[in-house]
Design a protein around this motif. Structure first.
Motif, PDB file in Angstrom:
ATOM      1  N   TYR A 143       0.811  -1.218   0.000  1.00 31.35           N
ATOM      2  CA  TYR A 143       0.000   0.000   0.000  1.00 31.35           C
ATOM      3  C   TYR A 143       0.844   1.268   0.000  1.00 31.35           C
ATOM      4  N   SER A 144       2.050   1.179   0.589  1.00 30.06           N
ATOM      5  CA  SER A 144       2.823   2.419   0.797  1.00 30.06           C
ATOM      6  C   SER A 144       3.247   3.058  -0.524  1.00 30.06           C
ATOM      7  N   ALA A 145       3.530   2.284  -1.556  1.00 27.63           N
ATOM      8  CA  ALA A 145       3.926   2.862  -2.849  1.00 27.63           C
ATOM      9  C   ALA A 145       3.810   1.819  -3.944  1.00 27.63           C
ATOM     10  N   ILE A 161       6.105  13.974 -12.253  1.00 28.84           N
ATOM     11  CA  ILE A 161       5.980  12.520 -12.440  1.00 28.84           C
ATOM     12  C   ILE A 161       5.025  11.998 -11.360  1.00 28.84           C
ATOM     13  N   ILE A 162       4.058  11.212 -11.804  1.00 23.81           N
ATOM     14  CA  ILE A 162       3.038  10.741 -10.863  1.00 23.81           C
ATOM     15  C   ILE A 162       2.882   9.232 -10.997  1.00 23.81           C
ATOM     16  N   HIS A 163       2.669   8.573  -9.862  1.00 28.98           N
ATOM     17  CA  HIS A 163       2.242   7.175  -9.912  1.00 28.98           C
ATOM     18  C   HIS A 163       0.749   7.149  -9.571  1.00 28.98           C
ATOM     19  N   PRO A 164      -0.054   6.398 -10.327  1.00 27.55           N
ATOM     20  CA  PRO A 164      -1.501   6.425 -10.082  1.00 27.55           C
ATOM     21  C   PRO A 164      -1.907   5.986  -8.672  1.00 27.55           C
ATOM     22  N   GLN A 165      -1.026   5.248  -7.999  1.00 23.60           N
ATOM     23  CA  GLN A 165      -1.365   4.820  -6.642  1.00 23.60           C
ATOM     24  C   GLN A 165      -1.314   5.998  -5.660  1.00 23.60           C
ATOM     25  N   ALA A 166      -0.688   7.082  -6.059  1.00 25.91           N
ATOM     26  CA  ALA A 166      -0.614   8.262  -5.172  1.00 25.91           C
ATOM     27  C   ALA A 166      -0.982   9.495  -5.994  1.00 25.91           C
ATOM     28  N   VAL A 179       1.998  12.246 -20.818  1.00 26.20           N
ATOM     29  CA  VAL A 179       2.380  10.906 -21.297  1.00 26.20           C
ATOM     30  C   VAL A 179       2.014   9.906 -20.194  1.00 26.20           C
ATOM     31  N   VAL A 180       1.266   8.882 -20.557  1.00 28.81           N
ATOM     32  CA  VAL A 180       0.972   7.801 -19.610  1.00 28.81           C
ATOM     33  C   VAL A 180       1.843   6.617 -20.020  1.00 28.81           C
ATOM     34  N   ILE A 181       2.731   6.193 -19.118  1.00 24.45           N
ATOM     35  CA  ILE A 181       3.593   5.044 -19.416  1.00 24.45           C
ATOM     36  C   ILE A 181       2.875   3.774 -18.947  1.00 24.45           C
ATOM     37  N   GLY A 182       2.662   2.857 -19.858  1.00 23.03           N
ATOM     38  CA  GLY A 182       2.004   1.604 -19.489  1.00 23.03           C
ATOM     39  C   GLY A 182       0.889   1.271 -20.454  1.00 23.03           C
ATOM     40  N   SER A 183       0.442   0.016 -20.378  1.00 21.75           N
ATOM     41  CA  SER A 183      -0.654  -0.396 -21.264  1.00 21.75           C
ATOM     42  C   SER A 183      -1.603  -1.330 -20.548  1.00 21.75           C
ATOM     43  N   VAL A 338       2.781  10.166 -16.293  1.00 22.22           N
ATOM     44  CA  VAL A 338       2.117   9.260 -15.345  1.00 22.22           C
ATOM     45  C   VAL A 338       2.717   7.871 -15.528  1.00 22.22           C
ATOM     46  N   SER A 339       3.294   7.370 -14.465  1.00 21.89           N
ATOM     47  CA  SER A 339       3.946   6.063 -14.553  1.00 21.89           C
ATOM     48  C   SER A 339       2.950   4.982 -14.116  1.00 21.89           C
TER      49      SER A 339
END
Ligand code: FAD
Length: 491
Positions: A143-145, A161-166, A179-183, A338-339
């Motif tokens: 949960y922490s990251a 830079i953002i992670h969607p979990q936070a 830019v959203v990195i990932g699929s 967004v990572s």
């Protein structure tokens, strides 16, 4: 002084609230509490707050067996799912049994007293509980990251830079180049939502994912809801969708080439023949070797077709001051990156579990019926399907745990533990999935066996037979009272 309960549930997410509900109904004589590390009910559906957050399986199979999903949306937004979980907890009075801000850190089983001593952190103090049965409903990730790869040059990037979990609640992304990195599921959820107001949205993927569009509302389900009592309509729709899902999964495994062609045809119909489907939407693996992504009402494809979003399939060479340089030499300028790079798996909520003082290494245990672990007494965990909705399996696991508790109560037994005595039992990875986040952590996860009851079939119909109706005295579960000597234990 520590408080004692018959059952302690760890986690107040979808599974923990479901577990409490089953317990109240099937084992009303048992005392219980839920220990929750956060200050809220809902787990995943409270933690993740990125724009557009929604389920990627239908709620008729992701809802609880005991509580009809009545919302017209089949693919539901995070807030509706959160309300569903909260309402379930409130209406059954489960919310009064939750100890919030209580993060479990350790649990030790004592064979002498047939109890778990559970230690948890609450603010700056350590609190202790004891219980007879520990039910881990702590989800499957940290949960922490979330997982953030070590991107070269990330520190040079001048944007955000953002992670969607936070996700920052106050992030203003209107008019920004994103830019959203990932699929994966998160990326394909974010893209159409952010693209509504962003200057432009680029989905940057190293490799494609299978993406299938499905109506956000299930017309037949809503038709049935208008004509039948809620529970009957839910029951019919749930089974229709379970069987459809099982049929499609089987088809993917039996005739992957046929399904690949079918999915590609669907994408071509959405984006037109000129779109490079082979590069951007044709994965290297077979359908359902990784989780298949559902998008409601073609929202991702509409965003791409409108020109507000685009897909780039390439590898990041490095971050620059203004964006990303790719291996092909192309540059992507961005204000926000967004990572959407996934989760970090965590076994049993990160709790250090020991048996008679000896720490348990869960990677050396065998998972029993997808619910318990070899040589670990009086402990079960709720872990859902990878090829279907999570809750289908968790509901069955809860039923099984209740059957077990009632059997022990009737026979006056205090300890139960699965033990593998079959010398020919092979071991396999717990999850037959090639997704990156499973691969990164596979060495930490328990194993499954090569045969029943240690093999996971990821099949709801078989699990109904095994968990709801299967014999409890199967020669593998050891019931004991008084306790067996610790020295006898072996994985
Ligand atoms: C973004 C996202 C979308 C998803 N969409 C779907 C979907 O569409 N369909 C589907 O089937 N599945 C989906 N999943 C999987 C999803 O996690 C499950 O469906 C379900 O919500 C899991 O519920 P859970 O209660 O088992 O775990 P969680 O929701 O993770 O809840 C676990 C709870 O346990 C608590 N906890 C953990 N460790 C401890 C500890 N040591 N002490 C105390 N408390 C602890 C946490 O704080 C949390 O509240 C999705 C997952 C994510 C991340």
């Amino acid at each position: 002084m520590s408080e004692h309960f018959d059952v302690l549930i760890v986690g107040a997410g979808l599974s923990g609230i479901g577990a409490a509900h089953h317990l109240i109904r099937r084992c009303p004589q048992k005392s219980y509490a839920i220990l929750e590390g956060r200050d809220a009910i809902g787990g995943t559906w409270d933690l993740f707050r990125y724009p557009g957050i929604r389920s990627d399986s239908d709620m008729y199979t992701m809802g609880y067996s005991f509580r009809p999903w009545t919302d017209p949306k089949a693919i539901a937004d995070g807030a509706s799912i959160l309300n569903y979980v909260r309402d379930t907890a409130r209406e059954a009075g489960i919310d009064r049994h939750i100890r919030f801000n209580t993060r479990v850190t350790r649990a030790n089983w004592s064979s002498d007293s047939a109890t778990w001593t559970v230690e948890a952190r609450r603010e700056d103090e350590t609190v202790r509980f004891t219980c007879n049965f520990l039910f881990m409903c702590s989800g499957y990730y940290r949960y922490s990251a979330g997982y953030l790869p070590d991107f070269p040059g990330a520190e040079r990037f001048m944007g955000t830079i953002i992670h969607p979990q936070a996700w920052p609640a106050d992030l203003d992304y209107a008019g920004k180049r994103i830019v959203v990195i990932g699929s994966g599921a998160t990326a394909v959820t974010l893209v159409p939502e952010l693209a509504k107001t962003a200057a432009h949205l680029t989905m940057l993927q190293r490799s494609p994912t299978y993406i299938v569009s499905r109506p956000g509302e299930d017309a037949l389900a809503n038709w049935l809801k208008r004509r039948l009592p809620a529970k009957l309509a839910y029951f019919i729709t749930r089974w229709r969708l379970v069987l459809l899902g099982m049929w499609f999964y089987r088809l993917c495994k039996k005739k992957p080439e046929q399904v690949k062609a079918l999915i590609a045809k669907g994408v071509r119909a959405e984006l037109g023949d000129a779109f490079d489907v082979a590069t951007h939407f044709s994965p290297r693996y077979n359908p359902w070797d990784q989780r298949l992504c559902l998008v409601p009402d073609s929202d991702l494809f509409k965003a791409i077709k409108s020109g507000r979003a685009s897909v780039v399939t390439d590898t990041i060479e490095l971050f620059t001051e203004s964006g990303l340089r790719l291996r092909s030499g192309a540059e992507l300028d961005a204000d926000i990156i967004v990572s959407a790079t996934g989760l970090v798996l965590e076994v049993l909520g990160g709790v250090q579990i020991s048996v008679d003082g000896a720490p348990m290494d869960f990677s050396k245990t065998l998972n029993y019926r997808g619910a318990m672990y070899s040589s670990v007494p009086n402990l079960a965990s709720a872990f859902g399907y990878t090829n279907a909705s999570w809750t289908l399996k968790c509901d069955l696991t809860c039923e099984y745990v209740c059957r077990l508790l009632n059997r022990m109560e009737r026979r006056g037994l205090r300890q139960v533990m699965p033990r593998n005595r079959d010398p020919d039992m092979g071991t396999q990875p717990w999850v037959d999935f090639s997704s990156g986040y499973f691969h990164r952590s596979i060495h930490l996860l328990p194993k499954q066996g090569s045969k029943r009851p240690w093999k996971l079939y990821q099949n709801y119909a078989l699990d109904i037979l095994n968990l709801r109706y299967g014999r409890l005295d199967d020669g593998v579960l050891e019931f004991s009272n008084p306790v067996s000597a610790p020295a006898e234990r072996a994985a």
